[in-house]
Structure formats: C-alpha cells, structure tokens
Scaffold this active site. Sequence first.
Site, short mmCIF file in Angstrom:
data_model
loop_
_atom_site.label_atom_id
_atom_site.label_comp_id
_atom_site.label_asym_id
_atom_site.label_seq_id
_atom_site.Cartn_x
_atom_site.Cartn_y
_atom_site.Cartn_z
CB VAL A 77 -1.05 0.02 1.90
CG1 VAL A 77 -1.57 1.04 0.97
CG2 VAL A 77 -2.19 -1.55 1.20
CB CYS A 78 1.11 4.13 -2.42
SG CYS A 78 1.75 5.94 -1.93
CB ILE A 79 3.69 5.29 2.69
CG1 ILE A 79 3.64 5.79 4.38
CG2 ILE A 79 4.62 6.11 2.39
CD1 ILE A 79 4.51 5.51 4.89
CB ALA A 82 -2.24 4.66 2.66
#
Lengths: 130, 133
Positions: A77-79, A82
């Site tokens: 998941v792209c930080i 997110a």
Amino acid sequence: MKFSLQINEGPYQHQAADSAIQFTKAALAKGHEIFRVFFYHDGVNNATRLAIPPQDDRNITAEWVALQKEHNLDLVVCIAAAQRRGLIDEDEMTRQGKDANNISEGFRISGLGQLIEAGIEADRLIVFGA
Amino acid sequence: MAKKFMYINRKAPYGTVYALESLEVVLIGAAFDQDVSLAFIGDGVYQLTKGQNTKAIGQKNFSPVYMALGDYDVNKIYVEKESLEERGLSLEDLQHLVWEDEDNDYEEKDSIRLVSRAELTDVLDEQEVILSF
C-alpha cells in the site's frame, strides 16, 4: 510470466478492484508469478480491515488476504496515498500519534519506489483503473 | 539495464487527484535511473497549461513542479497535437519546459515534443512499462 499489478481504484466503487483479484487468480492458476500488487490512489482503500460489505456480497479485502496467505503475495500500500486517505497501520498510528489503525493483515505499507521496482522486475506491469 | 518507462497523463489537473499523484510517482521514479517519458493526452494536456491559479478552489497549485522535471532528467514530454487542438489550445498555452544538456555545454533544450496521435502510437509501442493516470 512475472506480473506486477497496480490498483488505482477503491473497492465496490469501481470494478477495477474486482478485475485485479480475478486477474490475479487467473494468472496464478495458469502458473504465472505475481511479483507484487501495488495499491495506489483510492486503491489503498482495498486494504482496510474495517469495511463491512453486506453478507450476500463479496468481501474484497478478505479475498486479498486469503490470496496473500495461500500464495505469499506481496501486497503493498502506497504510504503517501494511504496517509492522505486515513489508511494507517500500527507503526504509523504510533508515529503519527493517531488513536486507531485500519490496515489489514497481509498488506504492508511502503513507498512509491516499490511501484517503480515492480515495473522494473516484472515482465509486465498491469494497471487496473484510472 | 534501464527500462523504458512511460507515464500517460489523461486527466485534468484538479478535478481528481490522478494528475498530482502521477507527478509524485514520476518524481520518485526519477531516482531509479530508468529511461523515462511522459505523455499528455485528452484532458491531460491541461496539466501543462501556464498561468494556473487554484486560489478559488482551495487546492495547491502544483503546476510549477513540471518546470523542475528537467532537473530530474525527465525531458521527453510528449504532448498530443490533436488533444490540444480539440480543446482550442496550442503550444503557446503550455508552460515552456526545458532541460540542460550536460553533454552539450548545458545548452537549454525544449522538453516538450508535439506529436500527432499516430506518432504517439509509435512512441507507446517502444515502451516497456506503461503507467496510465
């Protein structure tokens, strides 16, 4: 063949989230490798463990978790995407001083470099949605 | 061995977050020493327009970042001619994006390549990794 997937849309709102799961299942069934699945844009919402879809509907996050367990998938998941959307894991909760977290088991949070690497390492990068 | 990466930008800059988050990928990706190209098609051409002012919509104007792409060695920026024309735009309406050629006494060169739809098809055909936003 070695595939990487980029998922750009959230669950239930957009079929892209379903298509990505179906593609993953089909590719694995044919003996292909899934190098990484990268969740970006609203796609990060696929990783929340707090969604409660109606009982007679599919549970997209649960399907990813089951696939991850069975095939040891790398679900990233792209930080940045997110954090913007309120998707955080326990570490980020502590670091950011928040009172809750919602990322499901089976997913990990990391940076956009993981998407570029997924493009470099795979034979094909498939983009779902957007 | 560098791969040929192409980022296709198809959306207007502020109606959705795709343009901004595409730019974020491009900037991070620049650190990976790949052969990077960008294409702007459809409403994506609006991303490059000059004189953007987002004050009234309360969003950050990220258009100046495109001017910095040359410093990241991102200097192959394809703009589809038909997409501009269909929207009543021309190159004059876009920011003047340039890069400095280290191998040629840091000569300033244009980054934007105006291409027809048919030419862009050929460019896309050469790519190895295509990310569309």
